[in-house]
Design a protein around this motif. Structure first.
Motif, PDB file in Angstrom:
ATOM      1  N   ARG A 125      18.755 -10.892 -43.431  1.00 33.89           N
ATOM      2  CA  ARG A 125      19.602 -11.979 -42.944  1.00 33.89           C
ATOM      3  C   ARG A 125      20.477 -11.481 -41.799  1.00 33.89           C
ATOM      4  O   ARG A 125      20.631 -12.147 -40.776  1.00 33.89           O
ATOM      5  N   GLY A 126      21.072 -10.292 -41.941  1.00 31.63           N
ATOM      6  CA  GLY A 126      21.920  -9.740 -40.887  1.00 31.63           C
ATOM      7  C   GLY A 126      21.153  -9.500 -39.607  1.00 31.63           C
ATOM      8  O   GLY A 126      21.631  -9.789 -38.515  1.00 31.63           O
ATOM      9  N   TRP A 127      19.932  -8.972 -39.736  1.00 26.89           N
ATOM     10  CA  TRP A 127      19.104  -8.737 -38.559  1.00 26.89           C
ATOM     11  C   TRP A 127      18.750 -10.052 -37.891  1.00 26.89           C
ATOM     12  O   TRP A 127      18.823 -10.179 -36.671  1.00 26.89           O
ATOM     13  N   ARG A 128      18.343 -11.053 -38.694  1.00 26.90           N
ATOM     14  CA  ARG A 128      17.962 -12.348 -38.119  1.00 26.90           C
ATOM     15  C   ARG A 128      19.154 -13.019 -37.471  1.00 26.90           C
ATOM     16  O   ARG A 128      19.025 -13.642 -36.414  1.00 26.90           O
ATOM     17  N   THR A 129      20.328 -12.890 -38.080  1.00 33.81           N
ATOM     18  CA  THR A 129      21.542 -13.478 -37.509  1.00 33.81           C
ATOM     19  C   THR A 129      21.873 -12.807 -36.182  1.00 33.81           C
ATOM     20  O   THR A 129      22.179 -13.480 -35.196  1.00 33.81           O
ATOM     21  N   ALA A 130      21.825 -11.487 -36.140  1.00 30.09           N
ATOM     22  CA  ALA A 130      22.140 -10.757 -34.918  1.00 30.09           C
ATOM     23  C   ALA A 130      21.126 -11.040 -33.816  1.00 30.09           C
ATOM     24  O   ALA A 130      21.465 -11.020 -32.634  1.00 30.09           O
ATOM     25  N   GLY A 136      20.883 -18.799 -28.963  1.00 27.60           N
ATOM     26  CA  GLY A 136      20.868 -20.225 -28.637  1.00 27.60           C
ATOM     27  C   GLY A 136      20.604 -20.385 -27.149  1.00 27.60           C
ATOM     28  O   GLY A 136      21.174 -19.652 -26.329  1.00 27.60           O
ATOM     29  N   ARG A 137      19.739 -21.316 -26.815  1.00 30.11           N
ATOM     30  CA  ARG A 137      19.385 -21.519 -25.403  1.00 30.11           C
ATOM     31  C   ARG A 137      19.521 -22.985 -25.025  1.00 30.11           C
ATOM     32  O   ARG A 137      19.241 -23.864 -25.840  1.00 30.11           O
ATOM     33  N   ALA A 138      19.901 -23.219 -23.777  1.00 35.16           N
ATOM     34  CA  ALA A 138      19.969 -24.591 -23.270  1.00 35.16           C
ATOM     35  C   ALA A 138      19.906 -24.555 -21.750  1.00 35.16           C
ATOM     36  O   ALA A 138      20.267 -23.563 -21.119  1.00 35.16           O
ATOM     37  N   THR A 139      19.446 -25.674 -21.202  1.00 35.42           N
ATOM     38  CA  THR A 139      19.458 -25.862 -19.754  1.00 35.42           C
ATOM     39  C   THR A 139      20.142 -27.194 -19.460  1.00 35.42           C
ATOM     40  O   THR A 139      20.250 -28.054 -20.324  1.00 35.42           O
ATOM     41  N   ALA A 140      20.586 -27.331 -18.230  1.00 30.84           N
ATOM     42  CA  ALA A 140      21.231 -28.582 -17.809  1.00 30.84           C
ATOM     43  C   ALA A 140      20.888 -28.826 -16.347  1.00 30.84           C
ATOM     44  O   ALA A 140      20.410 -27.921 -15.650  1.00 30.84           O
ATOM     45  N   ALA A 141      21.151 -30.039 -15.908  1.00 32.35           N
ATOM     46  CA  ALA A 141      20.907 -30.442 -14.517  1.00 32.35           C
ATOM     47  C   ALA A 141      19.474 -30.133 -14.104  1.00 32.35           C
ATOM     48  O   ALA A 141      19.228 -29.461 -13.102  1.00 32.35           O
ATOM     49  N   ASP A 142      18.540 -30.618 -14.913  1.00 34.45           N
ATOM     50  CA  ASP A 142      17.115 -30.434 -14.628  1.00 34.45           C
ATOM     51  C   ASP A 142      16.738 -28.966 -14.453  1.00 34.45           C
ATOM     52  O   ASP A 142      15.943 -28.614 -13.577  1.00 34.45           O
ATOM     53  N   GLY A 143      17.353 -28.103 -15.258  1.00 32.10           N
ATOM     54  CA  GLY A 143      17.020 -26.690 -15.232  1.00 32.10           C
ATOM     55  C   GLY A 143      17.772 -25.860 -14.211  1.00 32.10           C
ATOM     56  O   GLY A 143      17.522 -24.663 -14.089  1.00 32.10           O
ATOM     57  N   LEU A 144      18.704 -26.461 -13.490  1.00 25.55           N
ATOM     58  CA  LEU A 144      19.453 -25.701 -12.488  1.00 25.55           C
ATOM     59  C   LEU A 144      20.408 -24.698 -13.135  1.00 25.55           C
ATOM     60  O   LEU A 144      20.783 -23.699 -12.518  1.00 25.55           O
ATOM     61  N   VAL A 145      20.835 -24.997 -14.367  1.00 31.88           N
ATOM     62  CA  VAL A 145      21.732 -24.112 -15.101  1.00 31.88           C
ATOM     63  C   VAL A 145      21.083 -23.790 -16.440  1.00 31.88           C
ATOM     64  O   VAL A 145      20.632 -24.696 -17.145  1.00 31.88           O
ATOM     65  N   ALA A 146      21.023 -22.496 -16.775  1.00 30.30           N
ATOM     66  CA  ALA A 146      20.473 -22.052 -18.056  1.00 30.30           C
ATOM     67  C   ALA A 146      21.493 -21.126 -18.714  1.00 30.30           C
ATOM     68  O   ALA A 146      22.094 -20.278 -18.044  1.00 30.30           O
ATOM     69  N   VAL A 147      21.674 -21.316 -20.030  1.00 29.20           N
ATOM     70  CA  VAL A 147      22.669 -20.540 -20.771  1.00 29.20           C
ATOM     71  C   VAL A 147      22.041 -20.002 -22.043  1.00 29.20           C
ATOM     72  O   VAL A 147      21.209 -20.669 -22.661  1.00 29.20           O
ATOM     73  N   GLU A 148      22.465 -18.801 -22.431  1.00 27.48           N
ATOM     74  CA  GLU A 148      22.114 -18.227 -23.725  1.00 27.48           C
ATOM     75  C   GLU A 148      23.398 -17.820 -24.426  1.00 27.48           C
ATOM     76  O   GLU A 148      24.312 -17.281 -23.791  1.00 27.48           O
ATOM     77  N   ASP A 170      25.519 -26.980 -25.558  1.00 29.45           N
ATOM     78  CA  ASP A 170      24.162 -27.183 -26.091  1.00 29.45           C
ATOM     79  C   ASP A 170      23.551 -25.879 -26.599  1.00 29.45           C
ATOM     80  O   ASP A 170      22.892 -25.854 -27.638  1.00 29.45           O
ATOM     81  N   ALA A 171      23.778 -24.791 -25.867  1.00 30.20           N
ATOM     82  CA  ALA A 171      23.261 -23.491 -26.310  1.00 30.20           C
ATOM     83  C   ALA A 171      23.959 -23.065 -27.607  1.00 30.20           C
ATOM     84  O   ALA A 171      23.317 -22.539 -28.520  1.00 30.20           O
ATOM     85  N   ASP A 172      25.254 -23.317 -27.681  1.00 29.69           N
ATOM     86  CA  ASP A 172      25.986 -22.982 -28.904  1.00 29.69           C
ATOM     87  C   ASP A 172      25.484 -23.828 -30.075  1.00 29.69           C
ATOM     88  O   ASP A 172      25.324 -23.316 -31.184  1.00 29.69           O
ATOM     89  N   ALA A 173      25.220 -25.101 -29.842  1.00 25.04           N
ATOM     90  CA  ALA A 173      24.685 -25.967 -30.903  1.00 25.04           C
ATOM     91  C   ALA A 173      23.312 -25.478 -31.353  1.00 25.04           C
ATOM     92  O   ALA A 173      23.008 -25.478 -32.557  1.00 25.04           O
ATOM     93  N   ASP A 174      22.490 -25.039 -30.409  1.00 29.25           N
ATOM     94  CA  ASP A 174      21.177 -24.484 -30.751  1.00 29.25           C
ATOM     95  C   ASP A 174      21.340 -23.230 -31.612  1.00 29.25           C
ATOM     96  O   ASP A 174      20.662 -23.054 -32.619  1.00 29.25           O
ATOM     97  N   LEU A 175      22.273 -22.369 -31.237  1.00 30.96           N
ATOM     98  CA  LEU A 175      22.545 -21.159 -32.014  1.00 30.96           C
ATOM     99  C   LEU A 175      23.022 -21.524 -33.416  1.00 30.96           C
ATOM    100  O   LEU A 175      22.560 -20.953 -34.410  1.00 30.96           O
ATOM    101  N   GLN A 176      23.930 -22.494 -33.522  1.00 26.91           N
ATOM    102  CA  GLN A 176      24.443 -22.891 -34.835  1.00 26.91           C
ATOM    103  C   GLN A 176      23.331 -23.443 -35.725  1.00 26.91           C
ATOM    104  O   GLN A 176      23.309 -23.184 -36.932  1.00 26.91           O
ATOM    105  N   ARG A 177      22.393 -24.195 -35.144  1.00 25.30           N
ATOM    106  CA  ARG A 177      21.253 -24.699 -35.921  1.00 25.30           C
ATOM    107  C   ARG A 177      20.412 -23.530 -36.454  1.00 25.30           C
ATOM    108  O   ARG A 177      19.996 -23.536 -37.611  1.00 25.30           O
TER     109      ARG A 177
END
Length: 118
Positions: free
Chosen positions: A8-13, A17-29, A63-70
């Motif tokens: 669990r610790g390894w999987r958590t670490a 979380g990933r997301a893009t915005a503005a048609d892919g102009l911005v990408a965040v992890e 959005d990236a944070d929400a993906d990570l939380q999921r």
């Protein structure tokens, strides 16, 4: 239990979380260890105003944070099964989760940005 805890610790670490915005102009992890771990801005994003850029970046971070939380929720549910649902129903666990979420995510609230060119 130790093996389960280590996995669990390894999987958590390892969760990202990933997301893009503005048609892919911005990408965040985002990672559980350090919040935003990567921010990529395509040069074509220069056409956005400072206010638009700020809003796009913040939306991608949220959005990236929400993906990570999921992902983290799925890891914990997998690790604890039905026991997690009972734990999350405990008022003390809910208070702790609320406190942590309000202090660990400074990007959750909009940030005012002034445009010196305006």
């Amino acid at each position: 239990m130790t093996v389960r805890k280590n996995v669990r610790g390894w999987r958590t670490a390892a969760a990202v979380g990933r997301a893009t915005a503005a048609d892919g102009l911005v990408a965040v992890e985002c990672t559980a260890r350090g919040g935003v771990s990567r921010l990529d801005i395509d040069p074509r994003a220069k056409r956005l105003s400072v206010h638009e850029m700020s809003a796009v970046i913040l939306a991608a971070i949220r959005d990236a944070d929400a993906d990570l939380q999921r992902q983290l929720s799925a890891i914990m549910t997998d690790a604890f099964g039905g026991g997690l649902d009972r734990a999350l129903g405990d008022p003390s666990v809910q208070r702790l989760a609320s406190t942590l979420s309000s202090h660990e995510r400074p990007w959750a609230e909009p940030v005012a940005v002034s445009d010196p060119m305006a």
